[in-house]
Structure formats: structure tokens, C-alpha cells
Design a protein around this motif. Structure first.
Motif, mmCIF file in Angstrom:
data_model
loop_
_atom_site.group_PDB
_atom_site.id
_atom_site.type_symbol
_atom_site.label_atom_id
_atom_site.label_comp_id
_atom_site.label_asym_id
_atom_site.label_seq_id
_atom_site.Cartn_x
_atom_site.Cartn_y
_atom_site.Cartn_z
ATOM 1 N N GLU A 49 -15.983 -39.440 24.763
ATOM 2 C CA GLU A 49 -16.347 -39.297 23.366
ATOM 3 C C GLU A 49 -15.312 -39.891 22.424
ATOM 4 O O GLU A 49 -15.185 -39.454 21.292
ATOM 5 C CB GLU A 49 -16.552 -37.816 23.052
ATOM 6 N N SER A 50 -14.541 -40.852 22.913
ATOM 7 C CA SER A 50 -13.608 -41.515 22.001
ATOM 8 C C SER A 50 -13.155 -42.851 22.571
ATOM 9 O O SER A 50 -13.257 -43.090 23.765
ATOM 10 C CB SER A 50 -12.375 -40.635 21.775
ATOM 11 N N ASP A 51 -12.704 -43.724 21.682
ATOM 12 C CA ASP A 51 -12.035 -44.961 22.088
ATOM 13 C C ASP A 51 -10.652 -44.917 21.469
ATOM 14 O O ASP A 51 -10.491 -44.513 20.318
ATOM 15 C CB ASP A 51 -12.774 -46.185 21.535
ATOM 16 N N ILE A 52 -9.649 -45.361 22.246
ATOM 17 C CA ILE A 52 -8.268 -45.301 21.771
ATOM 18 C C ILE A 52 -7.695 -46.723 21.698
ATOM 19 O O ILE A 52 -7.781 -47.467 22.675
ATOM 20 C CB ILE A 52 -7.369 -44.480 22.736
ATOM 21 N N TYR A 53 -7.152 -47.070 20.547
ATOM 22 C CA TYR A 53 -6.572 -48.402 20.360
ATOM 23 C C TYR A 53 -5.124 -48.292 19.907
ATOM 24 O O TYR A 53 -4.759 -47.326 19.231
ATOM 25 C CB TYR A 53 -7.309 -49.158 19.247
ATOM 26 N N VAL A 83 -5.562 -41.744 12.793
ATOM 27 C CA VAL A 83 -4.395 -42.561 13.140
ATOM 28 C C VAL A 83 -3.230 -41.611 13.370
ATOM 29 O O VAL A 83 -3.020 -40.676 12.601
ATOM 30 C CB VAL A 83 -4.045 -43.570 12.017
ATOM 31 N N MET A 84 -2.522 -41.831 14.478
ATOM 32 C CA MET A 84 -1.402 -40.934 14.823
ATOM 33 C C MET A 84 -0.259 -41.727 15.453
ATOM 34 O O MET A 84 -0.415 -42.906 15.792
ATOM 35 C CB MET A 84 -1.887 -39.859 15.790
ATOM 36 N N GLU A 85 0.833 -41.035 15.614
ATOM 37 C CA GLU A 85 2.014 -41.614 16.259
ATOM 38 C C GLU A 85 1.669 -42.047 17.694
ATOM 39 O O GLU A 85 0.917 -41.350 18.391
ATOM 40 C CB GLU A 85 3.086 -40.512 16.296
HETATM 41 P P1 ADP Z 1 -10.340 -38.178 24.805
HETATM 42 O O1 ADP Z 1 -10.881 -37.226 23.806
HETATM 43 O O2 ADP Z 1 -11.229 -39.354 24.990
HETATM 44 O O3 ADP Z 1 -9.925 -37.509 26.078
HETATM 45 P P2 ADP Z 1 -7.497 -38.398 24.185
HETATM 46 O O4 ADP Z 1 -7.012 -38.045 22.832
HETATM 47 O O5 ADP Z 1 -7.242 -37.417 25.266
HETATM 48 O O6 ADP Z 1 -9.044 -38.778 24.090
HETATM 49 O O7 ADP Z 1 -6.866 -39.801 24.582
HETATM 50 C C1 ADP Z 1 -7.250 -40.490 25.763
HETATM 51 C C2 ADP Z 1 -6.049 -41.172 26.387
HETATM 52 O O8 ADP Z 1 -5.462 -42.097 25.457
HETATM 53 C C3 ADP Z 1 -4.912 -40.212 26.743
HETATM 54 O O9 ADP Z 1 -5.077 -39.662 28.029
HETATM 55 C C4 ADP Z 1 -3.695 -41.103 26.649
HETATM 56 O O10 ADP Z 1 -3.536 -41.856 27.807
HETATM 57 C C5 ADP Z 1 -4.054 -42.042 25.523
HETATM 58 N N1 ADP Z 1 -3.507 -41.538 24.236
HETATM 59 C C6 ADP Z 1 -4.172 -40.829 23.298
HETATM 60 N N2 ADP Z 1 -3.401 -40.542 22.243
HETATM 61 C C7 ADP Z 1 -2.202 -41.101 22.486
HETATM 62 C C8 ADP Z 1 -0.970 -41.161 21.757
HETATM 63 N N3 ADP Z 1 -0.826 -40.598 20.560
HETATM 64 N N4 ADP Z 1 0.063 -41.834 22.322
HETATM 65 C C9 ADP Z 1 -0.079 -42.407 23.535
HETATM 66 N N5 ADP Z 1 -1.202 -42.398 24.257
HETATM 67 C C10 ADP Z 1 -2.259 -41.750 23.758
#
Ligand code: ADP
Ligand code: MG
Length: 378
Positions: A105-109, A186-188
């Protein structure tokens, strides 16, 4: 889903006006009629007709026919664009880099801000799994006629940001929250791997007790993470854990609080036993170890993410997990490799610079986080 940053570079202000008009129109129309789009955008000589076609070609809107009329809906691409544009305007994002995670349920960039600091952009995509599934029971949506992916994704982002902020401000080991717009946070960027990827931990006993202490401390502050697992714990080189992923957090006054608390505890116990062959005699007990001292759950509701938002999101999540349980039973077995995201470590690391986003002349579109103005009926 890829974020198509090229689209961001080549958008005219008229296109932006029309796209914004579609978003505004979806506040009270599941399908926004072209006449309404044209009226809101207010372009001369029927300019909206041509532009809407171009937006559709770029997959920012989708044309849908229903029984009564043809209309348009914002796509995820269009919603992404609008969110990114606001981040750019505020200076919290100026370029988008690699995708590092794809969750259910998410994409992380990885993104960078104006000063080239690397940050993480989390795009919430509720409804990707199956929105049809939850359309059956929607009393929790009250006046809203349909479960909207836009609305739910936005609630998840608001919730994540609100909890991260309260936790960060109170000294918990979580990423620093930077900004939130629509369905995006957006986060650290934390320089660490998820526990899941760490095959050997130097001192499992210490990490285990750090994690259990974290669960107890959260509860003492009034909160339960609710998904405290090896994917959501990043472990830094020095062994310190950082907790991420907050859309399912609950208050310890939740009627099921003890169950959620125990599930978080068991998750860590099981993982340490299976993965590190570590088993402790001690693990926290909700009734014995949790003496509530602070009220962060109350602070969160005061921050604008209200109890009603919490309930709406929770009902959605509960229905979705019921649905998934049924599907998993049907499939027969659940893979032990519970991986819910894909790592893209080997993609080229070129950052796309200077995402140029054009302004409307009036800059009239509000990014108000007021949910009454949220397009809820797409
Ligand atoms: P989801 O809800 O899809 O599980 P997460 O917030 O758990 O999303 O993020 C998925 C993956 O992205 C994490 O397991 C991690 O590897 C990476 N990730 C997410 N947030 C960060 C962050 N702030 N810093 C580094 N890696 C992150
Ligand atoms: Mg996660």
C-alpha cells in the motif's frame, strides 16, 4: 508504480489548471463531467476540451463512461503530480530519485530537497490491493458514497505524519517528519537496513531488549505501533533501532489494545527465535508493565488527525485484512518469506534534477488539509 517525473517538467499552466479542476470537481462527483471541469478551470474558447485529452494521454486523468454521461477521474499519476507540485512549491522536494520500496500500500522513493539533502518520499496507495472488496460494507464512510482510494490514501498519509511528528517531538527513534501533502509524506532518510535484511545481529539480547523497551515505552505514552515487525524496524550500524511505518498505530485505550500489544511483542519474540535462535525468559505484559503516564494519542487527535479519521481508516484496514485472510485461505498457504516490498538496489542512481513545475497564474488552488474540501467521492 513509477513516478513519471518527465510529465512534471513539461506541464503548462493551463494543463495544471484543468488537472486541478478535475481534483476539485471530484469533491462531489465520482465522475467529473467535462462541463464542470471547463467551468472550474475557466479557460477561454473551450480550451479545457483539448487539454483534458492531453492529460488523459499522459495518464493523469482517465475518461470513464457511465450510464448517464462521460466524465473524468484523477488517476494516481494525476494525484501524484498535484502532491509533488505542492512539495516543490514549498521547497521540501526538488528532485526525485530511485524507488527503494514497493509495499502493498505504498511506494517509497529517495528524493532531494532544495539544499540537496536526501529524503524519503512515501506515497500511500490504499486501494491498490483491492478496492472492490471493501465496497460492500461502507457504513463507516457515512455520507461518502464510495470508498475512495484518494481519500483513504490521504487519511493514511495524514495519520502517518501526525504520529511520526508526535513521536519524533517526544524523542522516540523515528525518522524526522518533513512534510505531508495529499497522499504523500516526506521524511528523513535513515541510513540503515530493515532488520529483515540483517542476518547476523552482534548482540541479539541487547537489540531484543531495546525493542521490547520501545514497545513498553510507546504504550506508556499511550500508543501501540500495531505492525512492529522486522520490515518496520531499521537497524543502524551502531545497533540502534529506528521505527517506521505508522498508518496502523492505535491508542492504548483502543478496545483491542492488549491484543495489538501482545501481537507486537510476539512478533519480535518469534522473529528472534526463528532468525537469531534467541529466546528470552522475559517479555513485557500489558497489564503488568504498562503504566500509562503520557497521552500522545490525545496529542495526535489535537493535531488534526481526529478520532473520526482514525475510525474511518481503521474500518477500511479491518475490512481489507478480513478480505486478505479469506484470500490467503483460498490460496492455501502463506509464504514464510513474508516480504511485502521489493528492493530495487541495482537501478541506476541518477537523480532527476530540477523537477520544474509550472504555476497557475493565480496560484488559486488550496492545498488545505481540511478534509471537508477533500475529494472524497472518486
Ligand atoms: P510499507 O507501508 O509499504 O510497509 P514502509 O514505511 O514500511 O512502507 O517502508 C517500506 C520500506 O522502505 C522499509 O522497509 C524500508 O526499507 C524503506 N524505508 C521506508 N522509510 C524509510 C526511511 N525513512 N529511511 C530509509 N528507508 C526507509
Ligand atoms: Mg512497512
Amino acid at each position: 508504480m513509477k513516478l513519471d517525473v518527465k510529465v512534471l517538467r513539461y506541464m503548462s499552466s493551463d494543463e495544471f489548471r484543468v488537472l486541478t479542476a478535475v481534483e476539485m470537481g471530484s469533491k462531489n462527483h465520482e465522475l467529473v463531467p467535462l462541463t464542470l471541469i471547463a467551468q472550474i478551470a475557466g479557460l477561454r474558447h473551450g480550451g479545457s476540451h483539448k487539454i483534458i485529452g492531453e492529460l488523459a494521454k499522459k495518464n493523469l486523468v482517465a475518461k470513464i463512461k457511465n450510464a448517464k454521461y462521460d466524465g473524468y477521474r484523477l488517476t494516481y499519476g494525476g494525484y501524484d503530480y498535484l502532491a509533488l507540485k505542492t512539495f516543490v512549491k514549498r521547497g521540501s522536494v526538488s528532485s526525485v530519485g530511485n524507488q527503494i520500496g514497493v509495499g502493498k500500500e505504498s511506494d517509497i522513493y529517495i528524493v532531494a530537497d532544495e539544499s540537496e539533502n536526501q529524503l524519503v518520499l512515501k506515497v500511500h496507495r490504499l486501494g491498490r490491493v483491492s478496492f472492490r472488496a471493501i465496497k460492500s460494507k461502507r457504513d463507516y464512510l457515512q455520507k461518502r458514497k464510495s470508498a475512495s482510494w484518494m481519500y483513504m490514501s490521504r487519511l493514511a498519509a495524514m495519520k502517518e505524519y501526525a504520529f511520526m511528528k508526535v513521536l519524533y517531538d517526544n524523542g522516540f527513534p523515528v525518522p524526522q517528519p518533513i512534510d505531508q501533502v495529499r497522499h504523500c509524506v516526506v521524511m528523513e532518510l535513515i541510513d540503515a537496513y530493515p532488520l529483515r535484511q540483517i542476518s547476523e545481529v552482534k548482540d541479539p539480547g541487547k537489540l531484543y531488549s531495546d525493542l521490547m523497551n520501545l514497545i513498553v515505552k510507546l504504550a506508556q505514552y499511550g500508543l501501540i505501533h500495531g505492525d512492529f515487525n522486522e520490515f518496520n524496524i531499521l537497524v543502524k550500524d551502531n545497533g540502534d533501532p529506528i521505527l517506521i511505518d505508522f498508518p496502523q498505530m492505535v491508542s492504548i485505550s483502543h478496545y483491542n489494545a492488549e491484543w495489538y500489544f501482545n501481537r507486537d511483542v510476539e512478533c519480535i519474540r518469534n522473529y528472534f527465535r526463528k532468525r537469531y535462535n534467541y529466546e528470552s525468559m522475559i517479555s513485557p505484559k500489558f497489564k503488568l508493565d504498562v503504566n500509562r503516564e503520557f497521552f500522545l494519542d490525545v496529542q495526535v487527535s489535537a493535531s488534526g488527525f481526529t478520532k473520526q479519521h482514525q475510525e474511518e481508516l481503521e474500518s477500511y484496514q479491518a475490512e481489507l485484512s478480513e478480505k486478505q485472510d479469506i484470500e490467503e485461505d483460498e490460496v492455501g498457504s502463506i509464504s514464510d518469506d513474508n516480504s511485502d516490498y521489493i528492493e530495487h538496489e541495482n537501478e541506476p542512481s541518477e537523480m532527476i534534477k530540477d523537477v520544474e513545475v509550472s504555476e497557475t497564474e493565480e496560484g488559486s488552488h488550496s492545498d488545505s488539509e481540511d478534509l471537508d474540501s477533500n475529494p472524497g467521492d472518486v
